[in-house]
Design a protein around this motif. Structure first.
Motif, PDB file in Angstrom:
ATOM      1  N   TRP A 160       0.838  -1.197   0.000  1.00  0.00           N
ATOM      2  CA  TRP A 160       0.000   0.000   0.000  1.00  0.00           C
ATOM      3  C   TRP A 160       0.881   1.259   0.000  1.00  0.00           C
ATOM      4  O   TRP A 160       0.747   2.115  -0.874  1.00  0.00           O
ATOM      5  CB  TRP A 160      -0.957   0.020   1.190  1.00  0.00           C
ATOM      6  CG  TRP A 160      -1.586   1.373   1.429  1.00  0.00           C
ATOM      7  CD1 TRP A 160      -1.258   2.273   2.392  1.00  0.00           C
ATOM      8  CD2 TRP A 160      -2.622   1.987   0.645  1.00  0.00           C
ATOM      9  NE1 TRP A 160      -2.025   3.419   2.276  1.00  0.00           N
ATOM     10  CE2 TRP A 160      -2.873   3.270   1.194  1.00  0.00           C
ATOM     11  CE3 TRP A 160      -3.365   1.593  -0.476  1.00  0.00           C
ATOM     12  CZ2 TRP A 160      -3.836   4.157   0.682  1.00  0.00           C
ATOM     13  CZ3 TRP A 160      -4.327   2.477  -0.988  1.00  0.00           C
ATOM     14  CH2 TRP A 160      -4.549   3.738  -0.413  1.00  0.00           C
ATOM     15  N   HIS A 161       1.794   1.362   0.977  1.00  0.00           N
ATOM     16  CA  HIS A 161       2.596   2.589   1.082  1.00  0.00           C
ATOM     17  C   HIS A 161       3.615   2.710  -0.040  1.00  0.00           C
ATOM     18  O   HIS A 161       3.948   3.804  -0.465  1.00  0.00           O
ATOM     19  CB  HIS A 161       3.313   2.644   2.440  1.00  0.00           C
ATOM     20  CG  HIS A 161       2.360   2.858   3.568  1.00  0.00           C
ATOM     21  ND1 HIS A 161       1.920   1.832   4.389  1.00  0.00           N
ATOM     22  CD2 HIS A 161       1.733   3.967   4.014  1.00  0.00           C
ATOM     23  CE1 HIS A 161       1.065   2.312   5.274  1.00  0.00           C
ATOM     24  NE2 HIS A 161       0.943   3.605   5.079  1.00  0.00           N
ATOM     25  N   ASN A 162       4.147   1.564  -0.492  1.00  0.00           N
ATOM     26  CA  ASN A 162       5.203   1.629  -1.509  1.00  0.00           C
ATOM     27  C   ASN A 162       4.628   1.791  -2.934  1.00  0.00           C
ATOM     28  O   ASN A 162       5.273   2.389  -3.785  1.00  0.00           O
ATOM     29  CB  ASN A 162       6.071   0.379  -1.448  1.00  0.00           C
ATOM     30  CG  ASN A 162       7.403   0.555  -2.182  1.00  0.00           C
ATOM     31  OD1 ASN A 162       8.334   1.131  -1.638  1.00  0.00           O
ATOM     32  ND2 ASN A 162       7.474   0.103  -3.418  1.00  0.00           N
ATOM     33  N   PHE A 163       3.404   1.246  -3.168  1.00  0.00           N
ATOM     34  CA  PHE A 163       2.858   1.266  -4.535  1.00  0.00           C
ATOM     35  C   PHE A 163       1.463   1.864  -4.650  1.00  0.00           C
ATOM     36  O   PHE A 163       1.265   2.882  -5.309  1.00  0.00           O
ATOM     37  CB  PHE A 163       2.825  -0.157  -5.109  1.00  0.00           C
ATOM     38  CG  PHE A 163       4.186  -0.757  -5.361  1.00  0.00           C
ATOM     39  CD1 PHE A 163       5.155  -0.053  -6.063  1.00  0.00           C
ATOM     40  CD2 PHE A 163       4.483  -2.042  -4.914  1.00  0.00           C
ATOM     41  CE1 PHE A 163       6.404  -0.617  -6.310  1.00  0.00           C
ATOM     42  CE2 PHE A 163       5.730  -2.610  -5.153  1.00  0.00           C
ATOM     43  CZ  PHE A 163       6.690  -1.897  -5.852  1.00  0.00           C
ATOM     44  N   GLU A 164       0.480   1.194  -4.010  1.00  0.00           N
ATOM     45  CA  GLU A 164      -0.917   1.533  -4.285  1.00  0.00           C
ATOM     46  C   GLU A 164      -1.254   2.980  -3.968  1.00  0.00           C
ATOM     47  O   GLU A 164      -1.866   3.671  -4.790  1.00  0.00           O
ATOM     48  CB  GLU A 164      -1.854   0.602  -3.519  1.00  0.00           C
ATOM     49  CG  GLU A 164      -2.178  -0.653  -4.322  1.00  0.00           C
ATOM     50  CD  GLU A 164      -2.384  -1.867  -3.446  1.00  0.00           C
ATOM     51  OE1 GLU A 164      -3.246  -1.798  -2.539  1.00  0.00           O
ATOM     52  OE2 GLU A 164      -1.659  -2.868  -3.652  1.00  0.00           O
ATOM     53  N   ALA A 165      -0.865   3.459  -2.802  1.00  0.00           N
ATOM     54  CA  ALA A 165      -1.172   4.841  -2.435  1.00  0.00           C
ATOM     55  C   ALA A 165      -0.509   5.818  -3.399  1.00  0.00           C
ATOM     56  O   ALA A 165      -0.993   6.938  -3.597  1.00  0.00           O
ATOM     57  CB  ALA A 165      -0.714   5.129  -1.004  1.00  0.00           C
ATOM     58  N   LEU A 166       0.571   5.392  -4.029  1.00  0.00           N
ATOM     59  CA  LEU A 166       1.297   6.247  -4.972  1.00  0.00           C
ATOM     60  C   LEU A 166       0.759   6.115  -6.401  1.00  0.00           C
ATOM     61  O   LEU A 166       1.421   6.526  -7.359  1.00  0.00           O
ATOM     62  CB  LEU A 166       2.793   5.905  -4.947  1.00  0.00           C
ATOM     63  CG  LEU A 166       3.532   6.426  -3.717  1.00  0.00           C
ATOM     64  CD1 LEU A 166       4.838   5.656  -3.496  1.00  0.00           C
ATOM     65  CD2 LEU A 166       3.830   7.925  -3.876  1.00  0.00           C
ATOM     66  N   ASN A 167      -0.419   5.492  -6.514  1.00  0.00           N
ATOM     67  CA  ASN A 167      -1.058   5.390  -7.827  1.00  0.00           C
ATOM     68  C   ASN A 167      -0.261   4.486  -8.773  1.00  0.00           C
ATOM     69  O   ASN A 167      -0.266   4.701  -9.989  1.00  0.00           O
ATOM     70  CB  ASN A 167      -1.235   6.795  -8.430  1.00  0.00           C
ATOM     71  CG  ASN A 167      -2.281   6.837  -9.529  1.00  0.00           C
ATOM     72  OD1 ASN A 167      -3.232   6.038  -9.519  1.00  0.00           O
ATOM     73  ND2 ASN A 167      -2.111   7.737 -10.491  1.00  0.00           N
ATOM     74  N   LEU A 196      11.359  -4.583   0.303  1.00  0.00           N
ATOM     75  CA  LEU A 196      12.303  -3.503   0.636  1.00  0.00           C
ATOM     76  C   LEU A 196      11.872  -2.280  -0.158  1.00  0.00           C
ATOM     77  O   LEU A 196      11.652  -2.376  -1.369  1.00  0.00           O
ATOM     78  CB  LEU A 196      13.730  -3.926   0.270  1.00  0.00           C
ATOM     79  CG  LEU A 196      14.241  -5.165   0.990  1.00  0.00           C
ATOM     80  CD1 LEU A 196      15.646  -5.537   0.502  1.00  0.00           C
ATOM     81  CD2 LEU A 196      14.268  -4.944   2.495  1.00  0.00           C
ATOM     82  N   ARG A 197      11.726  -1.145   0.490  1.00  0.00           N
ATOM     83  CA  ARG A 197      11.152   0.022  -0.178  1.00  0.00           C
ATOM     84  C   ARG A 197      11.976   0.412  -1.407  1.00  0.00           C
ATOM     85  O   ARG A 197      13.204   0.407  -1.374  1.00  0.00           O
ATOM     86  CB  ARG A 197      11.004   1.190   0.783  1.00  0.00           C
ATOM     87  CG  ARG A 197      12.334   1.775   1.247  1.00  0.00           C
ATOM     88  CD  ARG A 197      12.103   2.891   2.253  1.00  0.00           C
ATOM     89  NE  ARG A 197      13.369   3.473   2.671  1.00  0.00           N
ATOM     90  CZ  ARG A 197      13.511   4.277   3.728  1.00  0.00           C
ATOM     91  NH1 ARG A 197      12.459   4.576   4.485  1.00  0.00           N
ATOM     92  NH2 ARG A 197      14.695   4.776   4.030  1.00  0.00           N
ATOM     93  N   THR A 198      11.255   0.732  -2.491  1.00  0.00           N
ATOM     94  CA  THR A 198      11.927   1.082  -3.741  1.00  0.00           C
ATOM     95  C   THR A 198      12.097   2.592  -3.875  1.00  0.00           C
ATOM     96  O   THR A 198      12.769   3.058  -4.787  1.00  0.00           O
ATOM     97  CB  THR A 198      11.131   0.560  -4.945  1.00  0.00           C
ATOM     98  OG1 THR A 198       9.794   1.074  -4.861  1.00  0.00           O
ATOM     99  CG2 THR A 198      11.088  -0.957  -4.954  1.00  0.00           C
ATOM    100  N   GLU A 199      11.426   3.333  -3.003  1.00  0.00           N
ATOM    101  CA  GLU A 199      11.613   4.783  -2.945  1.00  0.00           C
ATOM    102  C   GLU A 199      11.189   5.246  -1.557  1.00  0.00           C
ATOM    103  O   GLU A 199      10.461   4.543  -0.863  1.00  0.00           O
ATOM    104  CB  GLU A 199      10.785   5.501  -4.018  1.00  0.00           C
ATOM    105  CG  GLU A 199       9.317   5.155  -3.999  1.00  0.00           C
ATOM    106  CD  GLU A 199       8.847   4.602  -5.342  1.00  0.00           C
ATOM    107  OE1 GLU A 199       9.378   5.049  -6.361  1.00  0.00           O
ATOM    108  OE2 GLU A 199       7.974   3.734  -5.357  1.00  0.00           O
ATOM    109  N   THR A 200      11.640   6.414  -1.160  1.00  0.00           N
ATOM    110  CA  THR A 200      11.271   6.873   0.182  1.00  0.00           C
ATOM    111  C   THR A 200       9.883   7.499   0.203  1.00  0.00           C
ATOM    112  O   THR A 200       9.396   7.889   1.259  1.00  0.00           O
ATOM    113  CB  THR A 200      12.302   7.887   0.726  1.00  0.00           C
ATOM    114  OG1 THR A 200      12.486   8.915  -0.237  1.00  0.00           O
ATOM    115  CG2 THR A 200      13.637   7.216   1.009  1.00  0.00           C
ATOM    116  N   SER A 201       9.221   7.575  -0.972  1.00  0.00           N
ATOM    117  CA  SER A 201       7.868   8.154  -1.048  1.00  0.00           C
ATOM    118  C   SER A 201       6.905   7.528  -0.044  1.00  0.00           C
ATOM    119  O   SER A 201       5.971   8.188   0.422  1.00  0.00           O
ATOM    120  CB  SER A 201       7.277   7.951  -2.443  1.00  0.00           C
ATOM    121  OG  SER A 201       8.227   8.236  -3.429  1.00  0.00           O
ATOM    122  N   ALA A 202       7.139   6.252   0.300  1.00  0.00           N
ATOM    123  CA  ALA A 202       6.276   5.577   1.264  1.00  0.00           C
ATOM    124  C   ALA A 202       6.218   6.363   2.577  1.00  0.00           C
ATOM    125  O   ALA A 202       5.176   6.405   3.239  1.00  0.00           O
ATOM    126  CB  ALA A 202       6.795   4.168   1.521  1.00  0.00           C
TER     127      ALA A 202
END
Ligand code: 2NL
Length: 348
Positions: free
Chosen positions: A143-150, A173-179
């Motif tokens: 959710w935080h790493n992908f879905e919420a980021l569209n 493992l997070r692919t960006e800190t956007s999460a």
């Protein structure tokens, strides 16, 4: 024993005793002398045991002289023992002595890693502009790493090819800190001004310009009335502080699912001043992606996308470090070679 013979023995033993005691250089040697002079088989004790068989006067006289001899030897032994013990103490003190005038042995102090130096400087630039620093977990949920980021389930970044999943279903493992920015928006109302420095992970072949574990600093601003002009101005202010006032910032169109419009950011090359050189090629150095936060992303976090707008961008910390310190191979930043690292001793 003949009394005259016994008297001569006492004299001889006293003479020998004085010499033995004076010659004893250690406590062990002194113990040896004591046994030789006063031990069970020594001559003076032998004289003493023969006294009982003598007639009265001779016995008294020899008894007195024997006692005098014993007393003299005992006190000489004692005096010498005191001398030797004092000497042993002096020797100990001498051996333990510390020369306080010698220079100290300094531990090598070490120094901050170039990535830490760059990250701290980047964070300082943004905190001076009023941003807060946020941090979050390196193992994230989808959710935080992908879905919420569209980023929809069929997006290429979701496949095993680009991400590193852990053995627990739904975690990676997070692919960006956007999460972390998503987590920030979920936990507070606008306005939001945060920067998130941190380590990120991708399934990537490592070479001179790519690592599979690297660092990003992502910036997020959400407020009323923010526009692309604010994004450009923020980026320019950062570039001036980081690389110098002559540096120009540029944004060109690009696509990321979490921003609309999306952009690629670059700064003019500080070596050739934007003309084009060996380091930059065409005069510009790519710094990362940027854009206006997609309304869907704002809504995913419970924000009113009619009222609020936001901008975001992600800077690669390794990229910035390579530009700033003239490092031509990204792998040097993770190999831990002391010959590379010690060059940053005392660097600010
Ligand atoms: C890149 C790409 C980018 C963002 C990061 C972002 C974060 C949120 C919402 C919208 Cl929470 N956007 N971050 C936006 C565009 C690009 O980075 O290549 N980074 C090195």
């Amino acid at each position: 024993m003949d009394p005259n013979e016994a008297a001569r023995t006492l004299e001889r033993e006293l003479e020998r005793g004085r010499e033995l005691i004076a010659a004893a250089g250690t406590l062990e040697a002194l113990d040896g002398a004591k046994i030789a002079l006063l031990g069970r088989k020594a001559p003076i004790p032998a004289v003493q045991s023969s006294i009982g068989s003598l007639p009265g006067d001779a016995r008294r006289e020899l008894g007195r002289r024997t006692n005098v001899a014993f007393a003299e030897l005992r006190s000489a032994l004692e005096a010498r023992r005191a001398e030797l013990e004092e000497g042993a103490e002096d020797e100990l003190l001498r051996a333990d002595a510390v020369d306080v005038t010698l220079p100290g042995r300094r531990p090598r102090p070490g120094s901050l890693h170039p990535l830490t130096l760059v990250q701290e400087r980047m964070v300082e630039i943004f905190t001076r502009m009023g941003y807060r620093v946020a941090e979050g977990p390196e193992i994230e949920d989808e959710w935080h790493n992908f879905e919420a980021l569209n980023i929809p389930p069929d997006h290429p970044a979701r496949t095993m090819k680009d991400s590193l999943y852990v053995d627990v279903p739904g975690l990676l493992l997070r692919t960006e800190t956007s999460a972390v920015q998503i987590r920030t928006m979920e936990s507070q109302d606008p306005p939001v001004y945060v920067v998130v420095p941190g380590r990120v992970y991708r399934r990537e072949a490592v070479d001179a310009t790519h690592l599979s574990v690297f660092h990003q600093l992502e910036c997020l601003a959400v407020d009323e009335g923010l526009s692309l002009a604010d994004l450009k101005g923020t980026l320019e202010a950062f570039a001036h502080e980081m690389f110098g006032p002559q540096i120009q910032a540029r944004i060109t169109p690009d696509y990321f699912p979490f921003v609309e419009p999306g952009a690629q950011m670059a700064v003019s090359c500080f070596i050739c001043n934007g003309v084009g050189c060996r380091v930059c090629g065409n005069g510009w150095l790519e710094q990362g992606g940027a854009g206006m936060v997609h309304p869907t992303v704002l809504e995913n976090c419970g924000y009113d996308a009619e009222r609020y707008t936001g901008f975001a961008f992600g800077l690669g910390i390794e990229r910035v470090a390579m530009v700033r310190y003239g490092v031509n191979d990204m792998r040097l930043l993770v190999e831990g070679d002391v010959r590379f690292l010690e060059q940053f001793e005392g660097v600010a």
